[in-house]
Write a protein that holds these residues in place. Structure first.
Motif, PDB file in Angstrom:
ATOM      1  N   HIS A 178       1.074  -1.850  -0.070  1.00 36.75           N
ATOM      2  CA  HIS A 178      -0.135  -0.434   0.304  1.00 36.75           C
ATOM      3  C   HIS A 178       0.708   1.528   0.273  1.00 36.75           C
ATOM      4  CE1 HIS A 178      -3.780  -1.984   0.697  1.00 36.75           C
ATOM      5  NE2 HIS A 178      -3.139  -3.317   0.965  1.00 36.75           N
ATOM      6  N   GLY A 179       1.882   1.106  -0.417  1.00 36.98           N
ATOM      7  CA  GLY A 179       3.123   2.311  -0.716  1.00 36.98           C
ATOM      8  C   GLY A 179       4.004   2.749   0.225  1.00 36.98           C
ATOM      9  N   PHE A 180       3.904   1.274   1.504  1.00 36.83           N
ATOM     10  CA  PHE A 180       4.661   1.949   2.875  1.00 36.83           C
ATOM     11  C   PHE A 180       5.875   1.048   2.650  1.00 36.83           C
ATOM     12  CE2 PHE A 180       0.380   3.882   4.114  1.00 36.83           C
ATOM     13  CZ  PHE A 180       1.454   5.277   4.275  1.00 36.83           C
ATOM     14  N   ARG A 181       6.643   1.574   2.852  1.00 38.85           N
ATOM     15  CA  ARG A 181       7.957   0.554   3.360  1.00 38.85           C
ATOM     16  C   ARG A 181       7.252  -0.491   4.030  1.00 38.85           C
ATOM     17  NH1 ARG A 181      12.330  -0.340   0.216  1.00 38.85           N
ATOM     18  NH2 ARG A 181      13.437   1.432  -0.999  1.00 38.85           N
ATOM     19  N   CYS A 182       7.289  -1.507   4.123  1.00 41.10           N
ATOM     20  CA  CYS A 182       7.097  -2.670   6.155  1.00 41.10           C
ATOM     21  C   CYS A 182       8.526  -2.466   6.971  1.00 41.10           C
ATOM     22  CB  CYS A 182       7.503  -3.740   5.561  1.00 41.10           C
ATOM     23  SG  CYS A 182       6.615  -5.092   6.878  1.00 41.10           S
ATOM     24  N   PRO A 183       8.362  -1.669   7.586  1.00 35.69           N
ATOM     25  CA  PRO A 183       9.827  -1.355   8.838  1.00 35.69           C
ATOM     26  C   PRO A 183      10.403  -2.996   9.397  1.00 35.69           C
ATOM     27  CG  PRO A 183       7.386  -0.880  10.054  1.00 35.69           C
ATOM     28  CD  PRO A 183       6.974  -1.102   8.289  1.00 35.69           C
ATOM     29  N   CYS A 184       9.115  -3.942   8.766  1.00 38.70           N
ATOM     30  CA  CYS A 184       9.647  -5.544   9.611  1.00 38.70           C
ATOM     31  C   CYS A 184      10.976  -6.311   8.515  1.00 38.70           C
ATOM     32  CB  CYS A 184       8.771  -6.212  10.498  1.00 38.70           C
ATOM     33  SG  CYS A 184       7.578  -6.981   9.347  1.00 38.70           S
ATOM     34  N   CYS A 185      10.796  -5.214   7.505  1.00 38.98           N
ATOM     35  CA  CYS A 185      11.526  -5.881   5.853  1.00 38.98           C
ATOM     36  C   CYS A 185      12.682  -5.176   6.030  1.00 38.98           C
ATOM     37  CB  CYS A 185      10.888  -6.221   5.123  1.00 38.98           C
ATOM     38  SG  CYS A 185       9.063  -7.463   5.481  1.00 38.98           S
ATOM     39  N   ALA A 243      -2.559  -4.725   7.024  1.00 37.64           N
ATOM     40  CA  ALA A 243      -2.986  -4.612   6.658  1.00 37.64           C
ATOM     41  C   ALA A 243      -4.581  -4.325   5.854  1.00 37.64           C
ATOM     42  CB  ALA A 243      -2.592  -4.840   4.647  1.00 37.64           C
ATOM     43  N   ALA A 244      -5.574  -6.015   6.083  1.00 38.16           N
ATOM     44  CA  ALA A 244      -6.489  -5.830   6.179  1.00 38.16           C
ATOM     45  C   ALA A 244      -7.582  -6.011   7.298  1.00 38.16           C
ATOM     46  CB  ALA A 244      -6.699  -7.926   5.773  1.00 38.16           C
ATOM     47  N   ARG A 245      -6.488  -5.266   9.019  1.00 38.25           N
ATOM     48  CA  ARG A 245      -6.664  -4.957   9.544  1.00 38.25           C
ATOM     49  C   ARG A 245      -7.263  -2.597   9.678  1.00 38.25           C
ATOM     50  NH1 ARG A 245      -5.485  -8.110  15.140  1.00 38.25           N
ATOM     51  NH2 ARG A 245      -5.832  -9.205  14.707  1.00 38.25           N
ATOM     52  N   ALA A 246      -5.997  -2.627   8.107  1.00 43.13           N
ATOM     53  CA  ALA A 246      -6.448  -0.958   8.054  1.00 43.13           C
ATOM     54  C   ALA A 246      -7.540  -1.183   7.407  1.00 43.13           C
ATOM     55  CB  ALA A 246      -4.993  -1.018   7.729  1.00 43.13           C
ATOM     56  N   ARG A 247      -7.738  -2.134   6.538  1.00 39.07           N
ATOM     57  CA  ARG A 247      -8.424  -1.958   5.548  1.00 39.07           C
ATOM     58  C   ARG A 247     -10.560  -1.424   6.385  1.00 39.07           C
ATOM     59  NH1 ARG A 247      -5.312  -4.348   2.169  1.00 39.07           N
ATOM     60  NH2 ARG A 247      -7.041  -7.120   2.863  1.00 39.07           N
ATOM     61  N   GLN A 248      -9.938  -3.019   7.418  1.00 36.60           N
ATOM     62  CA  GLN A 248     -12.141  -2.389   8.568  1.00 36.60           C
ATOM     63  C   GLN A 248     -11.963  -1.554   8.697  1.00 36.60           C
ATOM     64  OE1 GLN A 248     -10.957  -6.138  10.318  1.00 36.60           O
ATOM     65  NE2 GLN A 248     -11.696  -7.619   8.581  1.00 36.60           N
ATOM     66  N   SER A 249     -10.488  -0.906   9.664  1.00 37.00           N
ATOM     67  CA  SER A 249     -11.066   0.208  10.329  1.00 37.00           C
ATOM     68  C   SER A 249      -9.615   1.184  10.247  1.00 37.00           C
ATOM     69  CB  SER A 249     -10.587  -0.551  11.919  1.00 37.00           C
ATOM     70  OG  SER A 249     -10.597   0.820  13.231  1.00 37.00           O
ATOM     71  N   ARG A 250     -10.302   2.298  10.859  1.00 37.81           N
ATOM     72  CA  ARG A 250      -9.530   3.953  10.574  1.00 37.81           C
ATOM     73  C   ARG A 250      -8.089   3.917  11.746  1.00 37.81           C
ATOM     74  NH1 ARG A 250     -13.910   7.220  10.343  1.00 37.81           N
ATOM     75  NH2 ARG A 250     -13.116   8.564  12.257  1.00 37.81           N
ATOM     76  N   ARG A 251      -8.726   2.922  13.216  1.00 33.81           N
ATOM     77  CA  ARG A 251      -7.695   3.280  14.410  1.00 33.81           C
ATOM     78  C   ARG A 251      -6.986   2.455  13.957  1.00 33.81           C
ATOM     79  NH1 ARG A 251     -11.581   1.652  19.541  1.00 33.81           N
ATOM     80  NH2 ARG A 251     -11.697  -0.068  17.785  1.00 33.81           N
ATOM     81  N   VAL A 252      -6.508   1.417  13.150  1.00 34.62           N
ATOM     82  CA  VAL A 252      -5.368   0.741  12.702  1.00 34.62           C
ATOM     83  C   VAL A 252      -4.859   1.261  11.986  1.00 34.62           C
ATOM     84  CG1 VAL A 252      -4.673  -1.649  12.065  1.00 34.62           C
ATOM     85  CG2 VAL A 252      -7.153  -1.467  12.976  1.00 34.62           C
ATOM     86  N   SER A 253      -2.963   1.391  12.461  1.00 34.08           N
ATOM     87  CA  SER A 253      -2.442   1.960  11.625  1.00 34.08           C
ATOM     88  C   SER A 253      -1.968   1.436  10.125  1.00 34.08           C
ATOM     89  CB  SER A 253      -1.289   2.778  12.712  1.00 34.08           C
ATOM     90  OG  SER A 253       0.167   3.354  11.913  1.00 34.08           O
ATOM     91  N   ARG A 254      -1.457   1.539   9.460  1.00 34.22           N
ATOM     92  CA  ARG A 254      -0.813   1.084   7.772  1.00 34.22           C
ATOM     93  C   ARG A 254       1.018   0.955   7.803  1.00 34.22           C
ATOM     94  NH1 ARG A 254      -4.619   0.443   4.005  1.00 34.22           N
ATOM     95  NH2 ARG A 254      -6.057   1.642   4.086  1.00 34.22           N
ATOM     96  N   VAL A 255       1.120   1.078   9.022  1.00 30.91           N
ATOM     97  CA  VAL A 255       2.572   1.434   9.534  1.00 30.91           C
ATOM     98  C   VAL A 255       2.678   1.306  10.839  1.00 30.91           C
ATOM     99  CG1 VAL A 255       3.663   2.662   7.393  1.00 30.91           C
ATOM    100  CG2 VAL A 255       3.316   3.238   9.644  1.00 30.91           C
ATOM    101  N   SER A 256       2.000  -0.221  11.337  1.00 28.77           N
ATOM    102  CA  SER A 256       2.211   0.031  12.825  1.00 28.77           C
ATOM    103  C   SER A 256       3.481  -1.910  12.574  1.00 28.77           C
ATOM    104  CB  SER A 256       0.929  -1.831  13.033  1.00 28.77           C
ATOM    105  OG  SER A 256       0.644  -1.498  14.376  1.00 28.77           O
ATOM    106  N   LEU A 257       3.673  -0.990  14.307  1.00 24.31           N
ATOM    107  CA  LEU A 257       4.607  -1.657  15.326  1.00 24.31           C
ATOM    108  C   LEU A 257       4.272  -2.604  15.531  1.00 24.31           C
ATOM    109  CD1 LEU A 257       6.202   1.150  17.851  1.00 24.31           C
ATOM    110  CD2 LEU A 257       6.625   0.649  15.567  1.00 24.31           C
ATOM    111  N   HIS A 258       3.276  -3.392  15.259  1.00 23.81           N
ATOM    112  CA  HIS A 258       2.746  -4.871  16.048  1.00 23.81           C
ATOM    113  C   HIS A 258       3.471  -5.490  14.751  1.00 23.81           C
ATOM    114  CE1 HIS A 258      -0.473  -4.464  18.296  1.00 23.81           C
ATOM    115  NE2 HIS A 258      -1.184  -3.474  17.907  1.00 23.81           N
ATOM    116  N   MET A 259       4.261  -4.760  13.756  1.00 29.74           N
ATOM    117  CA  MET A 259       4.526  -5.674  11.840  1.00 29.74           C
ATOM    118  C   MET A 259       6.487  -5.626  12.328  1.00 29.74           C
ATOM    119  SD  MET A 259       2.628  -3.912   8.570  1.00 29.74           S
ATOM    120  CE  MET A 259       3.493  -2.287   9.565  1.00 29.74           C
TER     121      MET A 259
END
Length: 195
Positions: A6-13, A131-147
């Motif tokens: 989605h246009g962002f670099r995956c921080p865990c990669c 990414a799937a969760r971010a599509r379902q809710s605006r409260r989920v960051s697309r660059v979350s530290l969970h990743m």
């Protein structure tokens, strides 16, 4: 090479992040301890001794109760067991969690004088899951530290979510997100901030 989604670099990669996590996983606990916020470092120094965690994963029922740090080092076996519990259950994908997250959880439980098991709702998230969760809710960051294995959404029985969030925010421990309606708190070992 970092993956793009989605246009962002995956921080865990990111190669630098992967190398840093490998150094931490190799048992150089002292390096991770130096990176703690002053409040966490002071709390850890005051307590000395072993660091203990009690974790129960909501989705799987798996649990861990024991020492993950002793004698100035992280316990590699304990970290591996925690990595499995904090995995992304929807993808059954395990990643090395940042041990500083466990230090945050330990410090907050100690501050709240709790010996209950944290209930982990979300730990590591694969980029696809996030990414799937971010599509379902605006409260989920697309660059979350969970990743990056640096965040967890948790509850602590006997404690209200707001009490956990206040304790973490007052101690300036990483990121703190209060999800009052859902009854959980997001905690991470990134920069101190709150929402």
């Amino acid at each position: 090479m970092a993956r793009l989604f989605h246009g962002f670099r995956c921080p865990c990669c990111e190669p630098a992040v992967a190398r840093r996590r490998e150094v931490i996983r190799a048992g150089l606990g002292g390096l991770a301890a130096l990176a703690l916020t002053p409040a966490v470092a002071a709390a850890q120094a005051a307590g000395g001794g072993a660091r203990v965690l009690r974790i129960r994963r909501v989705q799987t029922g798996e649990s861990f109760a024991g020492v993950y740090w002793r004698d100035g080092r992280y316990d590699r076996d304990a970290l591996r067991r925690l990595d499995v519990i904090f995995r992304d259950p929807s993808m059954d994908e395990v990643t090395p969690m940042d041990p500083r997250l466990f230090d945050v959880l330990h410090t907050i439980a100690r501050h709240l004088d709790s010996d209950e098991h944290y209930e982990v709702i979300s730990g590591y998230r694969a980029p696809e899951t996030n990414a799937a969760r971010a599509r379902q809710s605006r409260r989920v960051s697309r660059v979350s530290l969970h990743m990056s294995g640096m965040a967890a959404d948790v509850r602590l029985p006997g404690r209200q979510a707001i009490a956990i969030a206040r304790a973490a925010a007052d101690m300036q421990i990483g990121g703190v997100g209060l999800y009052r309606r859902d009854g959980f708190v997001h905690l991470d070992c990134g920069p101190a901030r709150r929402w």
